[in-house]
Design an enzyme around this catalytic site. Sequence first.
Site, PDB file in Angstrom:
ATOM      1  N   CYS A   1      28.938  65.410  77.582  1.00  0.00           N
ATOM      2  CA  CYS A   1      28.084  66.240  76.564  1.00  0.00           C
ATOM      3  C   CYS A   1      27.127  66.548  77.373  1.00  0.00           C
ATOM      4  O   CYS A   1      26.531  66.179  78.089  1.00  0.00           O
ATOM      5  CB  CYS A   1      29.004  66.123  75.213  1.00  0.00           C
ATOM      6  SG  CYS A   1      28.222  68.291  74.514  1.00  0.00           S
TER       7      CYS A   1
ATOM      8  N   HIS B   1      34.775  66.045  75.240  1.00  0.00           N
ATOM      9  CA  HIS B   1      34.744  64.734  73.911  1.00  0.00           C
ATOM     10  C   HIS B   1      35.731  63.450  74.606  1.00  0.00           C
ATOM     11  O   HIS B   1      36.558  63.826  73.177  1.00  0.00           O
ATOM     12  CB  HIS B   1      34.327  64.820  72.569  1.00  0.00           C
ATOM     13  CG  HIS B   1      32.456  65.121  72.130  1.00  0.00           C
ATOM     14  ND1 HIS B   1      31.880  64.761  71.842  1.00  0.00           N
ATOM     15  CD2 HIS B   1      32.198  66.216  72.842  1.00  0.00           C
ATOM     16  CE1 HIS B   1      30.446  64.785  72.351  1.00  0.00           C
ATOM     17  NE2 HIS B   1      31.327  66.503  72.225  1.00  0.00           N
TER      18      HIS B   1
ATOM     19  N   GLU C   1      36.337  60.857  73.403  1.00  0.00           N
ATOM     20  CA  GLU C   1      36.496  59.654  72.466  1.00  0.00           C
ATOM     21  C   GLU C   1      36.986  61.107  71.094  1.00  0.00           C
ATOM     22  O   GLU C   1      37.719  59.377  70.335  1.00  0.00           O
ATOM     23  CB  GLU C   1      35.052  59.383  72.526  1.00  0.00           C
ATOM     24  CG  GLU C   1      34.155  60.479  71.672  1.00  0.00           C
ATOM     25  CD  GLU C   1      33.321  61.025  72.444  1.00  0.00           C
ATOM     26  OE1 GLU C   1      33.923  61.213  73.839  1.00  0.00           O
ATOM     27  OE2 GLU C   1      32.652  61.769  71.498  1.00  0.00           O
TER      28      GLU C   1
ATOM     29  N   GLY D   1      34.789  45.507  47.843  1.00  0.00           N
ATOM     30  CA  GLY D   1      35.492  46.209  48.435  1.00  0.00           C
ATOM     31  C   GLY D   1      35.966  44.721  49.495  1.00  0.00           C
ATOM     32  O   GLY D   1      35.135  43.384  49.510  1.00  0.00           O
TER      33      GLY D   1
END
Length: 555
Positions: free
Chosen positions: A82, A198, A200, A254
Amino acid sequence: MGGLDRIVILDFGSQTTALIGRRIRELGIYAEILPGDATLSDEDLAGVHGIILSGSPQSVYDGGAQVDQRIYQCGLPLLGICYGLQRMTVDLGGRVEALAKREAGGIEVTIGLKSPSILKKPNWDAMNFFSGFLLRDDLSLWNIFTGNKCISSFNAWMSHGDTLVELAPGFVEAGSSANGYPAIVYHREKPWFGLQFHPEVSHCELGNAILASFVTGVCRCPAVWNMKDYLDKTVAALQTAAADKTILLLISGGVDSTVAAALLLRALPPEQLHLMYLDTGLMRKDETIEVRQILKSLGARHIHIVHCADEFFAALAGLTAPEEKRTAIGDLFIRIQEREVEKLNLPGDYLLVQGTLYTDLIESGKGVGKKARLIKSHHNVGSPLVEAKRAVGKILEPLDKLYKDEVRALGRLLGIDEAVVGRHPFPGPGLAVRILGEVTAEKCATLREADALFISELKARQNPLTGKCLYDEIWQAFAVLLPLRSVGVAGDERRYGWVLALRAVTSTDGMTADVYPFNAKDIIEISTLITNTVQEIGRITFDISSKPPATIEWE
Ligand code: XMP
């Protein structure tokens, strides 16, 4: 990173830059993300097998970020995505202009040369690149090099407002979008490629294969990235950086900070390590008790649990705007932390460790390229305490190169219990971002009960098709309390209860997410159980939004 076999990604600020790295790591290849305008010395490039230029929210002709021109002289394979392609095009003598209408979303790309081109000599890099994602018996590969009528197309994912109007000298168009704009280009003689879409993004057909083709077929980067190696290197690095130093680790409860604690306890004697956890009153049910148990089981000695729920509820009183709530929580968190750290009387040069993940840095606008736009502020990333420690080089973030599932893999290697490692992510500001509008202790108590029921049901139920427990199939599930009451009936009485939303998504790293497709029976039974058990809840709705355009959390 000197010497490590890897691919460098130059980040111009696209929200999906992290995903490029993610895809490459899934191939067992290390990907390092650097700011797009980084100066690249010989040392920086040692071990680099190829460079990917990311997308960007900017335009090349509109003050868009520059790139170190060395990339065009160093002989390494380049892949522009891009903005990255547009950057290469302008730098190398082509032209880019704004489109009258953006190309966005799924757009068909047809492969094949626009005009016939006879190659003087075989271009092996291009052959390797295209043969990696086009089937051998697919005539497209042949078409690419002969310019015959093309026959192959796929659905690519685009998001751009500019297009190439003149390719840079030496480049050939090998694929175009349904609107007729260049979508794939390559250089006749150099290992240089460009994609206007893109690859990905998971919705991009052939995307993974295209990236894999570049990093393995063209760059020939060895696949040497694995967790065991990462663990050994990180333990050694922590031992060097923290030898004899006092360390403070901020624990959230977490997975991330638990893995960070386990990592530190693997590398260093427990006496060196202070673990601080703030019970803000915004935690999940029984979370504080569990945190203490887990840390003890990991061998921690100095566990400091601070009970400060009242202070948090006071700070949140009257606040309704999401960013205001996040800021108030973040600020108070830091103030209390500073106050409590002071009480510990740690030596002035203590090191602060955080379980910050790569995605936290990206989403908070602190992406390594520092160009990504702010989506939500993550209070554990940019606090003054953290920034002050960062400024004097006293902060360690041993997980900041990892994605969530990589952290889980590391946790398993460290022997952390599956129930902890497999736990769904939980945001730093806790239930406050799951109570829309003003947060009160009562609303927290209601939400906590509803959420605990939801989660325990997900743990108890299986998907008959896969035989897997629903909780493990879902990447993140939780309940959200809406600032709405609705009319209902209980027996002969009218009730005016809160509306609760249930959210359950699948994802690999939280950057994108899809709605979990429940069996209707499960979600209806769970919902009935919640309304029957938690009196304050009158009605339940299920959130069917994917990310993007929604985010996973509601605030
Ligand atoms: P969103 O809502 O941005 O969330 O799609 C992506 C992932 O990040 C978690 N999240 C946070 N985690 N501090 C955190 O540590 C935060 O402020 C925060 N906000 C969102 C969210 O739960 C999801 O897993």
